[in-house]
Design an enzyme around this catalytic site. Structure first.
Site, mmCIF file in Angstrom:
data_model
loop_
_atom_site.group_PDB
_atom_site.id
_atom_site.type_symbol
_atom_site.label_atom_id
_atom_site.label_comp_id
_atom_site.label_asym_id
_atom_site.label_seq_id
_atom_site.Cartn_x
_atom_site.Cartn_y
_atom_site.Cartn_z
ATOM 1 N N SER A 291 0.741 -1.095 0.243
ATOM 2 C CA SER A 291 0.125 -0.002 -0.206
ATOM 3 C C SER A 291 1.081 1.198 0.119
ATOM 4 O O SER A 291 1.698 1.615 -0.917
ATOM 5 C CB SER A 291 -0.958 0.023 1.153
ATOM 6 O OG SER A 291 -2.301 0.691 0.688
ATOM 7 N N LYS B 58 -21.552 18.191 5.553
ATOM 8 C CA LYS B 58 -20.582 18.833 6.543
ATOM 9 C C LYS B 58 -20.530 17.591 7.685
ATOM 10 O O LYS B 58 -19.488 17.650 8.177
ATOM 11 C CB LYS B 58 -21.315 20.161 7.150
ATOM 12 C CG LYS B 58 -20.039 20.848 8.074
ATOM 13 C CD LYS B 58 -18.713 20.874 7.391
ATOM 14 C CE LYS B 58 -17.562 21.645 8.206
ATOM 15 N NZ LYS B 58 -16.267 21.556 7.677
#
Length: 312
Positions: free
Chosen positions: A124, A176
Site C-alpha cells: 500500500s 458537513k
C-alpha cells in the site's frame, strides 16, 4: 518576638524550596519536549567523500514526515552523496504521508539513482513510496502491492440508542456532518466519500504507472487491493528483481561506477539522546506501565484522513 536569625534561615529555606520546585517543573517540561523532539542526523563525517545514503522506512507511515523529507531533499543536493538505498518494511499508512514521502523520493530520483530493498512487507503506502526508484528488489516472500485506499467511518449511534443517549448535530450543509460517529452515514454521504476514495485511488494508480512505466489500465487491473508475494510481483512488473539489501547496494554501486568499498551511510531522523527524556520515560513507565509509554510516546504515529494500508 521572632529571632531575626531564625526568620532569615526560614526565608533562605523557602527560597531554596521555590528554586528546586521551579527547576523540577522546568526539567519535566523539557523532558516532555525531548520525548517528542527530534534532531536531523546524517550519520558519519563523510563530507567531501563519495558515499551512498540509506533511508529506512519501517512500521506505519504517519501523516507528518517533514523532518525526514527535509533530510532527503538536502541529501539530493549534497555533491558527495551519489545515490540512495531506500529500505522499506511497512504495511502502509496515511495516504497524505505516503504521498509526501513518494514525492520526496521522486525528487531525489530525478537527480540521483534510488534503489529500493523491501523487507517482509512493503504494501500500500509502503509500495507507493517505492515506485519512484530506478530499481526495486524484493524477497520471494515479501508482501507488496495492495494498491488501494480505505476510509473508515465508525458509527456508534446504535449503542447510544441502547443507553438512551441522543446527540443532535447542527451542520452548515448536508455533507458537513458526513461521516459522523453519532449518526448513520446517509446515502448521499456514502456517495460523496466513495468519490473521495475513488479520486485518491486514481492518484495512487497514476503514481504506480508513472514510476513503473506501465499503462494505467495495466496498473488498474492489478490494483484491487490484494497483496502479492515478491515472487508473484516480479512477472507482473511491480518489482524488478528478487534479492537482498546487499544485492540492491551492489547494483547501485555498479550503476554509479563506485568501488565496492564505497560506504553506505544511514540518513535518518534520530531521537534526542538527552538523559532527561530517558529519565522521564523511566518514571512514566513505573507510573503508567512501560507498554503504554512505549506504544504511545515512543512509537506514536499521526494518522489522519484516508489510509493506504494493508490490513490482513
Amino acid at each position: 518576638m521572632a529571632d531575626p536569625d531564625l526568620v532569615t534561615d526560614r526565608l533562605r529555606l523557602r527560597r531554596r524550596l521555590l528554586f528546586w520546585r521551579a527547576a523540577a517543573v522546568g526539567a519535566f517540561v523539557l523532558a516532555w519536549l525531548g520525548i517528542g523532539g527530534h534532531m536531523l542526523v546524517h550519520h558519519g563525517a563523510l563530507v567531501g567523500r563519495d558515499h551512498l545514503v540509506r533511508v529506512r522506512v519501517a512500521g506505519i507511515i504517519g501523516s507528518d514526515n517533514r523532518k525526514l523529507i527535509d533530510l532527503i531533499d538536502a541529501a539530493a543536493k549534497a555533491k558527495a552523496i551519489r545515490g540512495m538505498v531506500l529500505s522499506v518494511d511497512s504495511p502502509g499508512g496515511s495516504v497524505s504521508g505516503g504521498e509526501a514521502l513518494h514525492d520526496a523520493v521522486a525528487r531525489f530520483a530525478a537527480r540521483k539513482p534510488v534503489v529500493v530493498t523491501m523487507g517482509g512487507v512493503a504494501a500500500s503506502a509502503g509500495y507507493m513510496i517505492s515506485v519512484p526508484a530506478q530499481r526495486i528488489f524484493a524477497g520471494q516472500s515479501t508482501l507488496t502491492g495492495s494498491i488501494g485506499v480505505i476510509m473508515q467511518a465508525p458509527d456508534v449511534s446504535g449503542l447510544l440508542d441502547r443507553v438512551g443517549v441522543r446527540v443532535d448535530e447542527l451542520v452548515s450543509g448536508p455533507m458537513k456532518g458526513q461521516p459522523s460517529v453519532v449518526q448513520p452515514l446517509s446515502p448521499e454521504g456514502r456517495q460523496m466519500l466513495q468519490g473521495v476514495v475513488a479520486d485518491l485511488f486514481d492518484q495512487f494508480v497514476t503514481m504506480v504507472a508513472d514510476g513503473r512505466h506501465m499503462p494505467v489500465d495495466r496498473v488498474r487491473s492489478l490494483a484491487d487491493g490484494r497483496p502479492y508475494t515478491g515472487r508473484q510481483a516480479l512477472p507482473l512488473g511491480l518489482v524488478d528483481q528478487i534479492g537482498t539489501e546487499r544485492d540492491a547496494v551492489a547494483w547501485l554501486k555498479r550503476k554509479e561506477h563506485l568501488s565496492d568499498t564505497t560506504p553506505v551511510v544511514d540518513l535518518k531522523v534520530a531521537r534526542s539522546r538527552s538523559w532527561i527524556p530517558r529519565l522521564t520515560r523511566s518514571m512514566l513507565g513505573v507510573i503508567l506501565g512501560e507498554e503504554w509509554v512505549g506504544s504511545v510516546v515512543s512509537q506514536g504515529v499521526a494518522l489522519d484522513g484516508a489510509l493506504a494500508i494493508w490490513k490482513p
